[in-house]
Every structure is written in C-alpha cells, then in structure tokens.
Design a protein around this motif. Structure first.
Motif, PDB file in Angstrom:
ATOM      1  N   ALA A   1       0.839  -1.203   0.000  1.00 35.99           N
ATOM      2  CA  ALA A   1       0.000   0.000   0.000  1.00 35.99           C
ATOM      3  C   ALA A   1       0.870   1.247   0.000  1.00 35.99           C
ATOM      4  O   ALA A   1       0.631   2.193   0.754  1.00 35.99           O
ATOM      5  CB  ALA A   1      -0.943  -0.016   1.208  1.00 35.99           C
ATOM      6  N   THR A   2       1.886   1.234  -0.874  1.00 37.06           N
ATOM      7  CA  THR A   2       2.868   2.314  -0.921  1.00 37.06           C
ATOM      8  C   THR A   2       2.978   2.868  -2.338  1.00 37.06           C
ATOM      9  O   THR A   2       3.693   2.298  -3.182  1.00 37.06           O
ATOM     10  CB  THR A   2       4.256   1.794  -0.475  1.00 37.06           C
ATOM     11  OG1 THR A   2       4.148   1.237   0.837  1.00 37.06           O
ATOM     12  CG2 THR A   2       5.283   2.898  -0.467  1.00 37.06           C
ATOM     13  N   PRO A   3       2.265   3.971  -2.652  1.00 36.52           N
ATOM     14  CA  PRO A   3       2.471   4.593  -3.965  1.00 36.52           C
ATOM     15  C   PRO A   3       3.954   4.934  -4.130  1.00 36.52           C
ATOM     16  O   PRO A   3       4.557   5.531  -3.239  1.00 36.52           O
ATOM     17  CB  PRO A   3       1.596   5.847  -3.903  1.00 36.52           C
ATOM     18  CG  PRO A   3       0.578   5.560  -2.840  1.00 36.52           C
ATOM     19  CD  PRO A   3       1.279   4.707  -1.837  1.00 36.52           C
TER      20      PRO A   3
ATOM     21  N   ARG B   1      12.492   6.150   5.309  1.00 39.29           N
ATOM     22  CA  ARG B   1      11.438   6.038   4.295  1.00 39.29           C
ATOM     23  C   ARG B   1      11.355   4.645   3.684  1.00 39.29           C
ATOM     24  O   ARG B   1      10.393   4.311   2.990  1.00 39.29           O
ATOM     25  CB  ARG B   1      11.672   7.051   3.165  1.00 39.29           C
ATOM     26  CG  ARG B   1      11.231   8.453   3.508  1.00 39.29           C
ATOM     27  CD  ARG B   1      11.797   9.467   2.529  1.00 39.29           C
ATOM     28  NE  ARG B   1      11.523   9.141   1.133  1.00 39.29           N
ATOM     29  CZ  ARG B   1      12.096   9.768   0.103  1.00 39.29           C
ATOM     30  NH1 ARG B   1      12.983  10.739   0.333  1.00 39.29           N
ATOM     31  NH2 ARG B   1      11.807   9.442  -1.135  1.00 39.29           N
ATOM     32  N   ALA B   2      12.359   3.822   3.900  1.00 31.86           N
ATOM     33  CA  ALA B   2      12.468   2.536   3.222  1.00 31.86           C
ATOM     34  C   ALA B   2      11.496   1.495   3.783  1.00 31.86           C
ATOM     35  O   ALA B   2      11.303   1.398   4.997  1.00 31.86           O
ATOM     36  CB  ALA B   2      13.897   2.015   3.316  1.00 31.86           C
ATOM     37  N   VAL B   3      10.908   0.728   2.888  1.00 30.70           N
ATOM     38  CA  VAL B   3       9.970  -0.336   3.250  1.00 30.70           C
ATOM     39  C   VAL B   3      10.524  -1.662   2.725  1.00 30.70           C
ATOM     40  O   VAL B   3      10.890  -1.770   1.547  1.00 30.70           O
ATOM     41  CB  VAL B   3       8.577  -0.088   2.638  1.00 30.70           C
ATOM     42  CG1 VAL B   3       7.619  -1.223   3.004  1.00 30.70           C
ATOM     43  CG2 VAL B   3       8.029   1.260   3.094  1.00 30.70           C
ATOM     44  N   TYR B   4      10.586  -2.637   3.608  1.00 34.10           N
ATOM     45  CA  TYR B   4      11.073  -3.973   3.235  1.00 34.10           C
ATOM     46  C   TYR B   4       9.875  -4.859   2.908  1.00 34.10           C
ATOM     47  O   TYR B   4       8.920  -4.955   3.688  1.00 34.10           O
ATOM     48  CB  TYR B   4      11.871  -4.574   4.388  1.00 34.10           C
ATOM     49  CG  TYR B   4      12.250  -6.024   4.200  1.00 34.10           C
ATOM     50  CD1 TYR B   4      13.345  -6.388   3.423  1.00 34.10           C
ATOM     51  CD2 TYR B   4      11.505  -7.033   4.814  1.00 34.10           C
ATOM     52  CE1 TYR B   4      13.689  -7.727   3.253  1.00 34.10           C
ATOM     53  CE2 TYR B   4      11.851  -8.369   4.659  1.00 34.10           C
ATOM     54  CZ  TYR B   4      12.939  -8.705   3.869  1.00 34.10           C
ATOM     55  OH  TYR B   4      13.280 -10.021   3.714  1.00 34.10           O
ATOM     56  N   VAL B   5       9.911  -5.501   1.725  1.00 36.87           N
ATOM     57  CA  VAL B   5       8.836  -6.415   1.315  1.00 36.87           C
ATOM     58  C   VAL B   5       9.458  -7.761   0.976  1.00 36.87           C
ATOM     59  O   VAL B   5      10.358  -7.843   0.141  1.00 36.87           O
ATOM     60  CB  VAL B   5       8.052  -5.877   0.103  1.00 36.87           C
ATOM     61  CG1 VAL B   5       6.894  -6.822  -0.218  1.00 36.87           C
ATOM     62  CG2 VAL B   5       7.542  -4.466   0.372  1.00 36.87           C
ATOM     63  N   GLU B   6       8.951  -8.798   1.600  1.00 34.33           N
ATOM     64  CA  GLU B   6       9.448 -10.159   1.398  1.00 34.33           C
ATOM     65  C   GLU B   6       8.342 -11.020   0.805  1.00 34.33           C
ATOM     66  O   GLU B   6       7.220 -11.029   1.302  1.00 34.33           O
ATOM     67  CB  GLU B   6       9.902 -10.726   2.746  1.00 34.33           C
ATOM     68  CG  GLU B   6      10.474 -12.131   2.704  1.00 34.33           C
ATOM     69  CD  GLU B   6      10.998 -12.541   4.068  1.00 34.33           C
ATOM     70  OE1 GLU B   6      11.823 -11.789   4.647  1.00 34.33           O
ATOM     71  OE2 GLU B   6      10.570 -13.602   4.573  1.00 34.33           O
TER      72      GLU B   6
ATOM     73  N   GLY C   1      20.768  10.465  -5.593  1.00 37.04           N
ATOM     74  CA  GLY C   1      20.416  11.212  -6.797  1.00 37.04           C
ATOM     75  C   GLY C   1      19.041  10.924  -7.357  1.00 37.04           C
ATOM     76  O   GLY C   1      18.753  11.310  -8.492  1.00 37.04           O
ATOM     77  N   THR C   2      18.176  10.255  -6.588  1.00 34.16           N
ATOM     78  CA  THR C   2      16.853   9.932  -7.110  1.00 34.16           C
ATOM     79  C   THR C   2      15.766  10.346  -6.134  1.00 34.16           C
ATOM     80  O   THR C   2      16.033  10.620  -4.960  1.00 34.16           O
ATOM     81  CB  THR C   2      16.744   8.421  -7.416  1.00 34.16           C
ATOM     82  OG1 THR C   2      15.574   8.182  -8.200  1.00 34.16           O
ATOM     83  CG2 THR C   2      16.677   7.599  -6.129  1.00 34.16           C
ATOM     84  N   ASP C   3      14.514  10.370  -6.627  1.00 37.90           N
ATOM     85  CA  ASP C   3      13.369  10.722  -5.778  1.00 37.90           C
ATOM     86  C   ASP C   3      12.741   9.489  -5.145  1.00 37.90           C
ATOM     87  O   ASP C   3      12.229   9.550  -4.024  1.00 37.90           O
ATOM     88  CB  ASP C   3      12.309  11.442  -6.613  1.00 37.90           C
ATOM     89  CG  ASP C   3      12.841  12.682  -7.291  1.00 37.90           C
ATOM     90  OD1 ASP C   3      13.482  13.501  -6.609  1.00 37.90           O
ATOM     91  OD2 ASP C   3      12.633  12.832  -8.523  1.00 37.90           O
ATOM     92  N   ALA C   4      12.746   8.389  -5.875  1.00 34.51           N
ATOM     93  CA  ALA C   4      12.148   7.147  -5.404  1.00 34.51           C
ATOM     94  C   ALA C   4      13.025   6.002  -5.899  1.00 34.51           C
ATOM     95  O   ALA C   4      13.726   6.136  -6.899  1.00 34.51           O
ATOM     96  CB  ALA C   4      10.728   6.993  -5.940  1.00 34.51           C
ATOM     97  N   ALA C   5      12.991   4.880  -5.187  1.00 37.46           N
ATOM     98  CA  ALA C   5      13.881   3.783  -5.571  1.00 37.46           C
ATOM     99  C   ALA C   5      13.274   2.436  -5.240  1.00 37.46           C
ATOM    100  O   ALA C   5      12.459   2.295  -4.316  1.00 37.46           O
ATOM    101  CB  ALA C   5      15.238   3.917  -4.872  1.00 37.46           C
ATOM    102  N   VAL C   6      13.692   1.445  -6.020  1.00 39.45           N
ATOM    103  CA  VAL C   6      13.421   0.041  -5.740  1.00 39.45           C
ATOM    104  C   VAL C   6      14.766  -0.665  -5.759  1.00 39.45           C
ATOM    105  O   VAL C   6      15.522  -0.543  -6.729  1.00 39.45           O
ATOM    106  CB  VAL C   6      12.485  -0.587  -6.795  1.00 39.45           C
ATOM    107  CG1 VAL C   6      12.359  -2.094  -6.565  1.00 39.45           C
ATOM    108  CG2 VAL C   6      11.124   0.076  -6.767  1.00 39.45           C
TER     109      VAL C   6
ATOM    110  N   PRO D   1       9.600   5.119  -1.330  1.00 41.83           N
ATOM    111  CA  PRO D   1       8.586   5.899  -2.045  1.00 41.83           C
ATOM    112  C   PRO D   1       8.992   7.350  -2.226  1.00 41.83           C
ATOM    113  O   PRO D   1       9.662   7.935  -1.373  1.00 41.83           O
ATOM    114  CB  PRO D   1       7.339   5.771  -1.148  1.00 41.83           C
ATOM    115  CG  PRO D   1       7.885   5.472   0.209  1.00 41.83           C
ATOM    116  CD  PRO D   1       9.128   4.675  -0.011  1.00 41.83           C
ATOM    117  N   GLY D   2       8.582   7.919  -3.349  1.00 41.81           N
ATOM    118  CA  GLY D   2       8.861   9.327  -3.605  1.00 41.81           C
ATOM    119  C   GLY D   2       7.958  10.224  -2.782  1.00 41.81           C
ATOM    120  O   GLY D   2       6.955   9.791  -2.210  1.00 41.81           O
TER     121      GLY D   2
END
Length: 260
Positions: A164-166, A220-225, A192-197, A254-255
C-alpha cells in the motif's frame, strides 16, 4: 525434329513446401499470486506443447510454482537448472563461462523443439524483459525463430501494491537498483533519485541498509518479502532487526513528489 527420334520429357520441378517452425514465447508469470496472470499468458500456457522454467538444481522454479494453478500435464515441462546461483560472484570468470555454456546448451535444446514445429513457452517471473533469464535465450534464438513476448506484472509493482505504498508522485524520478552493486554506487544512486526500488537483496541487505542510511533514506524505506506470495511480509526497514532476506525480497523507497 527428325521423325523417329524420341524426345525426353522434362522433369516437373516441384516447389518445396515452406518450413513451419514453432514460436518462442516469453510468458510473464507475474509477481507470485497466479491471480495476476494475464489472459494472454493463460492462453499460451494452456496450449503450448513445451513449457520451460528455470530453477535451482533439485528445486522447482518459482515461475513453475505460479503455473500450478493452470498446468496439469507434466509431460509438457522442461526444467533448466542453473549450474550456479549464489555459489560464485556474478563477475567471476568461472561463473560467466558456466552460465554462457548453460544458455548455449539450453538454446540448442529449445531450437530442436522449435525446428520441429513445436511452440515453446518460457515461464518468466514478473516480466520477461525485466531482469529475466528469458532474455539470454531470446538473444540466442530471436533471429532464427518467431518470437512473441507476453508482458507480465513486475515483482516490484506487486510489492508496492501489497505494501500500500504509492511509489512515485508528480514528477518523481524512479531508480531501480540491483543490490549487487557496490555500497558506494548504491549510496550515490540513492542520493540522486526521488524514489527507488532495490532488488536482488539476499545477503546484500546489510550493505543496502548502510547505503540507505548514508543517503538519508532509511526512515522512508519499506522492506517487502515474498510480495503477493505465501509468507508475504511487509515492514519498515528500520524496524527489521535482522539482516536475513530471501531472493524474493526488495526494498522500496517511495517518492515524495507533487500532490495536488
């Protein structure tokens, strides 16, 4: 023509029948939940006489596990077991040579089926053209046989949906990073970025965590397993106490762009 001479009849020249080959399909199997398979993917899975999946030796591949919902005939299956997975570094010359030979051999086996007129469907986790092993066989076969790629829902879009993370807002720039990069490169790209995976976590999670901290993005980081799969887990990375991460895990940043 003199009388009494027998003339030889000209042989009829027959036009050879066109050679019909099979089509190579790259089938995007989505992020894990079979409900995310597309209708196009289902049609190919139902009719292709040869179904190919990559796997670790002695195990079933995740793409094949997704197909359990629709594939009932094991006689159509062909497993391609990698010679190495995590045993050697991807830049090790032995790893590179072994993988090249593996893909060459696999392409030859698939060419035999295609040349005999049988369609071959390669089951690909996520999307076939996004960090997929399919691409290595596509590169070896695309100039010899018809190819059709069936796009799939990527693992990262499945993960940010389940979390649930735009991921991007307004004019946010999204950067996709493999965790196999060095710590310095990861930190530089993250700054150097706004959002990342960040994908391909595994044993690289401590390095990724340190790079996120250095870039000021850890909170801001979210861990998904195992996003969309059985055993799914979603947690803020800052709250994850251990450094254990399976292959099917990633970190989302997320940005925070324009929001009317």
């Amino acid at each position: 023509m003199e009388a009494g001479l027998v003339t030889e009849s000209l042989e009829t020249v027959e036009t050879p029948a066109p050679v019909t080959t099979g089509t190579l399909y790259g089938v995007g199997m989505g992020p894990g939940d079979p409900d995310y398979l597309t209708l196009k993917a289902l049609r190919v899975l139902e009719r292709a006489p040869v179904l190919v999946h990559f796997c670790k030796r002695g195990r079933r591949g995740n793409a094949r596990t997704i197909a359990d919902a629709v594939v009932r005939d094991p006689t159509r299956e062909m497993a391609l077991a990698y010679p190495y997975t995590t045993e050697l570094h991807p830049e090790d010359p032995a790893y590179v040579a072994a993988l090249a030979a593996f893909y060459d051999d696999a392409a030859g086996r698939l060419a035999d089926h295609l040349g005999a007129g049988r369609d071959v469907a390669i089951l690909s986790e996520g999307d076939p053209f996004f960090y997929g092993s399919f691409m290595h066989l596509w590169r070896r076969l695309k100039d010899r046989f018809p190819v059709e790629v069936v796009p799939g829902v990527t693992g990262m879009s499945g993960c940010w949906t389940r979390a649930a993370t735009p991921i991007t807002w307004g004019d946010d720039v999204l950067t996709v990073l493999p965790a196999t990069l060095s710590a310095a490169v990861l930190a530089e790209r993250l700054r150097g970025t706004d959002a990342a995976v960040v994908m391909k976590l595994g044993r690289h999670l401590p390095k990724v965590r340190a790079a996120l901290r250095e870039a000021g993005l850890l909170e801001r980081a979210v861990y998904v397993e195992r996003g969309t799969m059985a055993g799914e887990r979603v947690v803020p990375l800052a709250e994850k106490a251990d450094d254990e991460a399976p292959y099917f895990s990633m970190v989302l940043v997320p940005g925070q762009g324009r929001r009317p």
